[in-house]
Write a protein that holds these residues in place. Structure first.
Motif, PDB file in Angstrom:
ATOM      1  N   ILE A 136       0.865  -1.178   0.000  1.00  0.00           N
ATOM      2  CA  ILE A 136       0.000   0.000   0.000  1.00  0.00           C
ATOM      3  C   ILE A 136       0.901   1.227   0.000  1.00  0.00           C
ATOM      4  O   ILE A 136       1.846   1.309   0.783  1.00  0.00           O
ATOM      5  CB  ILE A 136      -0.906   0.036   1.251  1.00  0.00           C
ATOM      6  N   THR A 137       0.604   2.179  -0.878  1.00  0.00           N
ATOM      7  CA  THR A 137       1.338   3.437  -0.931  1.00  0.00           C
ATOM      8  C   THR A 137       0.372   4.566  -0.603  1.00  0.00           C
ATOM      9  O   THR A 137      -0.719   4.645  -1.181  1.00  0.00           O
ATOM     10  CB  THR A 137       1.949   3.663  -2.325  1.00  0.00           C
ATOM     11  N   VAL A 138       0.763   5.418   0.333  1.00  0.00           N
ATOM     12  CA  VAL A 138      -0.074   6.541   0.755  1.00  0.00           C
ATOM     13  C   VAL A 138       0.648   7.833   0.394  1.00  0.00           C
ATOM     14  O   VAL A 138       1.792   8.044   0.794  1.00  0.00           O
ATOM     15  CB  VAL A 138      -0.317   6.514   2.282  1.00  0.00           C
ATOM     16  N   SER A 139      -0.033   8.681  -0.359  1.00  0.00           N
ATOM     17  CA  SER A 139       0.570   9.964  -0.715  1.00  0.00           C
ATOM     18  C   SER A 139      -0.492  11.049  -0.686  1.00  0.00           C
ATOM     19  O   SER A 139      -1.676  10.787  -0.863  1.00  0.00           O
ATOM     20  CB  SER A 139       1.216   9.896  -2.098  1.00  0.00           C
ATOM     21  N   LYS A 140      -0.023  12.254  -0.458  1.00  0.00           N
ATOM     22  CA  LYS A 140      -0.906  13.420  -0.467  1.00  0.00           C
ATOM     23  C   LYS A 140      -0.335  14.414  -1.455  1.00  0.00           C
ATOM     24  O   LYS A 140       0.854  14.710  -1.439  1.00  0.00           O
ATOM     25  CB  LYS A 140      -0.974  14.057   0.921  1.00  0.00           C
ATOM     26  N   GLY A 141      -1.191  14.895  -2.318  1.00  0.00           N
ATOM     27  CA  GLY A 141      -0.772  15.890  -3.288  1.00  0.00           C
ATOM     28  C   GLY A 141      -1.658  17.110  -3.215  1.00  0.00           C
ATOM     29  O   GLY A 141      -2.577  17.197  -2.390  1.00  0.00           O
ATOM     30  N   GLU A 142      -1.381  18.008  -4.085  1.00  0.00           N
ATOM     31  CA  GLU A 142      -2.165  19.232  -4.164  1.00  0.00           C
ATOM     32  C   GLU A 142      -3.561  18.901  -4.681  1.00  0.00           C
ATOM     33  O   GLU A 142      -3.734  18.090  -5.585  1.00  0.00           O
ATOM     34  CB  GLU A 142      -1.467  20.202  -5.123  1.00  0.00           C
ATOM     35  N   TYR A 143      -4.549  19.517  -4.092  1.00  0.00           N
ATOM     36  CA  TYR A 143      -5.930  19.320  -4.539  1.00  0.00           C
ATOM     37  C   TYR A 143      -6.159  20.050  -5.854  1.00  0.00           C
ATOM     38  O   TYR A 143      -5.784  21.201  -6.011  1.00  0.00           O
ATOM     39  CB  TYR A 143      -6.914  19.837  -3.483  1.00  0.00           C
ATOM     40  N   HIS A 144      -6.754  19.353  -6.815  1.00  0.00           N
ATOM     41  CA  HIS A 144      -7.125  19.942  -8.107  1.00  0.00           C
ATOM     42  C   HIS A 144      -8.597  19.645  -8.353  1.00  0.00           C
ATOM     43  O   HIS A 144      -9.003  18.483  -8.317  1.00  0.00           O
ATOM     44  CB  HIS A 144      -6.300  19.349  -9.255  1.00  0.00           C
ATOM     45  N   SER A 145      -9.373  20.656  -8.612  1.00  0.00           N
ATOM     46  CA  SER A 145     -10.806  20.460  -8.827  1.00  0.00           C
ATOM     47  C   SER A 145     -11.090  19.608 -10.063  1.00  0.00           C
ATOM     48  O   SER A 145     -12.165  19.017 -10.157  1.00  0.00           O
ATOM     49  CB  SER A 145     -11.526  21.799  -8.935  1.00  0.00           C
ATOM     50  N   ASN A 146     -10.138  19.515 -10.994  1.00  0.00           N
ATOM     51  CA  ASN A 146     -10.378  18.678 -12.170  1.00  0.00           C
ATOM     52  C   ASN A 146     -10.400  17.189 -11.815  1.00  0.00           C
ATOM     53  O   ASN A 146     -10.746  16.367 -12.645  1.00  0.00           O
ATOM     54  CB  ASN A 146      -9.374  18.966 -13.294  1.00  0.00           C
ATOM     55  N   LEU A 147     -10.057  16.853 -10.575  1.00  0.00           N
ATOM     56  CA  LEU A 147     -10.139  15.459 -10.142  1.00  0.00           C
ATOM     57  C   LEU A 147     -11.437  15.180  -9.374  1.00  0.00           C
ATOM     58  O   LEU A 147     -11.705  14.040  -9.020  1.00  0.00           O
ATOM     59  CB  LEU A 147      -8.926  15.094  -9.277  1.00  0.00           C
ATOM     60  N   ASP A 148     -12.252  16.222  -9.143  1.00  0.00           N
ATOM     61  CA  ASP A 148     -13.580  15.997  -8.579  1.00  0.00           C
ATOM     62  C   ASP A 148     -14.399  15.208  -9.592  1.00  0.00           C
ATOM     63  O   ASP A 148     -14.279  15.426 -10.806  1.00  0.00           O
ATOM     64  CB  ASP A 148     -14.289  17.322  -8.286  1.00  0.00           C
ATOM     65  N   ASN A 149     -15.237  14.341  -9.106  1.00  0.00           N
ATOM     66  CA  ASN A 149     -16.096  13.533  -9.994  1.00  0.00           C
ATOM     67  C   ASN A 149     -15.283  12.854 -11.092  1.00  0.00           C
ATOM     68  O   ASN A 149     -15.647  12.872 -12.268  1.00  0.00           O
ATOM     69  CB  ASN A 149     -17.207  14.391 -10.600  1.00  0.00           C
ATOM     70  N   LEU A 150     -14.163  12.274 -10.700  1.00  0.00           N
ATOM     71  CA  LEU A 150     -13.257  11.615 -11.641  1.00  0.00           C
ATOM     72  C   LEU A 150     -13.995  10.582 -12.486  1.00  0.00           C
ATOM     73  O   LEU A 150     -14.790   9.803 -11.969  1.00  0.00           O
ATOM     74  CB  LEU A 150     -12.127  10.937 -10.861  1.00  0.00           C
ATOM     75  N   THR A 151     -13.743  10.616 -13.766  1.00  0.00           N
ATOM     76  CA  THR A 151     -14.327   9.657 -14.708  1.00  0.00           C
ATOM     77  C   THR A 151     -13.194   8.965 -15.459  1.00  0.00           C
ATOM     78  O   THR A 151     -12.023   9.360 -15.343  1.00  0.00           O
ATOM     79  CB  THR A 151     -15.236  10.377 -15.731  1.00  0.00           C
ATOM     80  N   VAL A 152     -13.545   7.968 -16.251  1.00  0.00           N
ATOM     81  CA  VAL A 152     -12.534   7.294 -17.075  1.00  0.00           C
ATOM     82  C   VAL A 152     -11.885   8.303 -18.013  1.00  0.00           C
ATOM     83  O   VAL A 152     -10.660   8.301 -18.194  1.00  0.00           O
ATOM     84  CB  VAL A 152     -13.155   6.105 -17.844  1.00  0.00           C
ATOM     85  N   ASP A 153     -12.694   9.200 -18.589  1.00  0.00           N
ATOM     86  CA  ASP A 153     -12.139  10.207 -19.506  1.00  0.00           C
ATOM     87  C   ASP A 153     -11.150  11.132 -18.791  1.00  0.00           C
ATOM     88  O   ASP A 153     -10.064  11.409 -19.314  1.00  0.00           O
ATOM     89  CB  ASP A 153     -13.256  11.046 -20.149  1.00  0.00           C
ATOM     90  N   SER A 154     -11.510  11.629 -17.596  1.00  0.00           N
ATOM     91  CA  SER A 154     -10.582  12.522 -16.892  1.00  0.00           C
ATOM     92  C   SER A 154      -9.361  11.761 -16.385  1.00  0.00           C
ATOM     93  O   SER A 154      -8.260  12.311 -16.345  1.00  0.00           O
ATOM     94  CB  SER A 154     -11.285  13.286 -15.768  1.00  0.00           C
ATOM     95  N   PHE A 155      -9.532  10.498 -16.015  1.00  0.00           N
ATOM     96  CA  PHE A 155      -8.379   9.672 -15.641  1.00  0.00           C
ATOM     97  C   PHE A 155      -7.422   9.563 -16.827  1.00  0.00           C
ATOM     98  O   PHE A 155      -6.215   9.751 -16.687  1.00  0.00           O
ATOM     99  CB  PHE A 155      -8.822   8.276 -15.195  1.00  0.00           C
ATOM    100  N   ASN A 156      -7.974   9.229 -17.991  1.00  0.00           N
ATOM    101  CA  ASN A 156      -7.143   9.089 -19.189  1.00  0.00           C
ATOM    102  C   ASN A 156      -6.435  10.395 -19.546  1.00  0.00           C
ATOM    103  O   ASN A 156      -5.300  10.385 -20.019  1.00  0.00           O
ATOM    104  CB  ASN A 156      -7.979   8.604 -20.369  1.00  0.00           C
ATOM    105  N   LYS A 157      -7.082  11.514 -19.282  1.00  0.00           N
ATOM    106  CA  LYS A 157      -6.495  12.820 -19.616  1.00  0.00           C
ATOM    107  C   LYS A 157      -5.436  13.254 -18.606  1.00  0.00           C
ATOM    108  O   LYS A 157      -4.357  13.708 -18.987  1.00  0.00           O
ATOM    109  CB  LYS A 157      -7.598  13.872 -19.687  1.00  0.00           C
TER     110      LYS A 157
END
Length: 174
Positions: free
Chosen positions: A73-94
């Motif tokens: 298990i890897t635990v990391s914290k990054g900067e919050y980006h609103s483009n990751l809200d409601n993540l979809t396959v399309d936004s994951f791919n992008k």
């Protein structure tokens, strides 16, 4: 006599200050871990992981794993980006897939679901991956906590659905 009284008053004031400050400590209620597990805890999140695993933290990324390697298990914290809200396959791919493929991983069977039952949105990203002839399954729990975006990534070299479910079932935000 005045000097003794002032010293006594000063010592009493210091003692009361220490007691007052220690009582201001924030109390965090972390649930008990299931049998065979212990709780990972930092100031913002918690979840259970196997009790016989070791923990390593390098550059604020924590890796929990057995001493002989394998699932982890890897635990990391990054900067919050609103483009990751409601993540979809399309936004994951992008937004996320390019960094995986750039590191030499092949990704297939991608699924993304969202769960709100814990009071916050957890995007569950699951996919099969391979690199250098090694096949693995990865499940990422991605969620906003406080001022950042957390990723709790479970890598299964050997299938362990119990591990994946236990991490999710015990996952919480402080």
């Amino acid at each position: 006599m005045k000097k003794r009284f002032l010293i006594f008053l000063l010592v009493a004031l210091m003692l009361f200050s220490v007691i007052a400050l220690s009582s201001c400590k924030e109390e965090v209620n972390i649930p008990d871990a299931p049998k065979g597990y212990i709780m990972f805890y930092n100031s913002e999140i918690y979840f259970a992981y196997p009790e016989n695993w070791i923990s390593q933290t390098i550059n604020e990324v924590t890796r929990l794993m057995p001493s002989v390697g394998g699932n982890n298990i890897t635990v990391s914290k990054g900067e919050y980006h609103s483009n990751l809200d409601n993540l979809t396959v399309d936004s994951f791919n992008k937004y996320l897939l390019p960094s995986l493929t750039a590191s030499g991983l092949e990704v297939s069977n991608l699924t993304i679901t969202h769960d709100l039952t814990k009071g916050f949105d957890i995007a569950t990203i699951s996919y099969d991956t391979s690199t250098n002839g090694i096949n693995m399954k990865q499940t990422i729990y991605m969620f906003k906590a406080h001022d950042g975006m957390y990723n709790v990534m479970i890598t299964e070299v050997t299938d362990d659905l119990s591990l994946v479910r236990t991490v999710f079932n015990t996952l919480g935000i402080n």
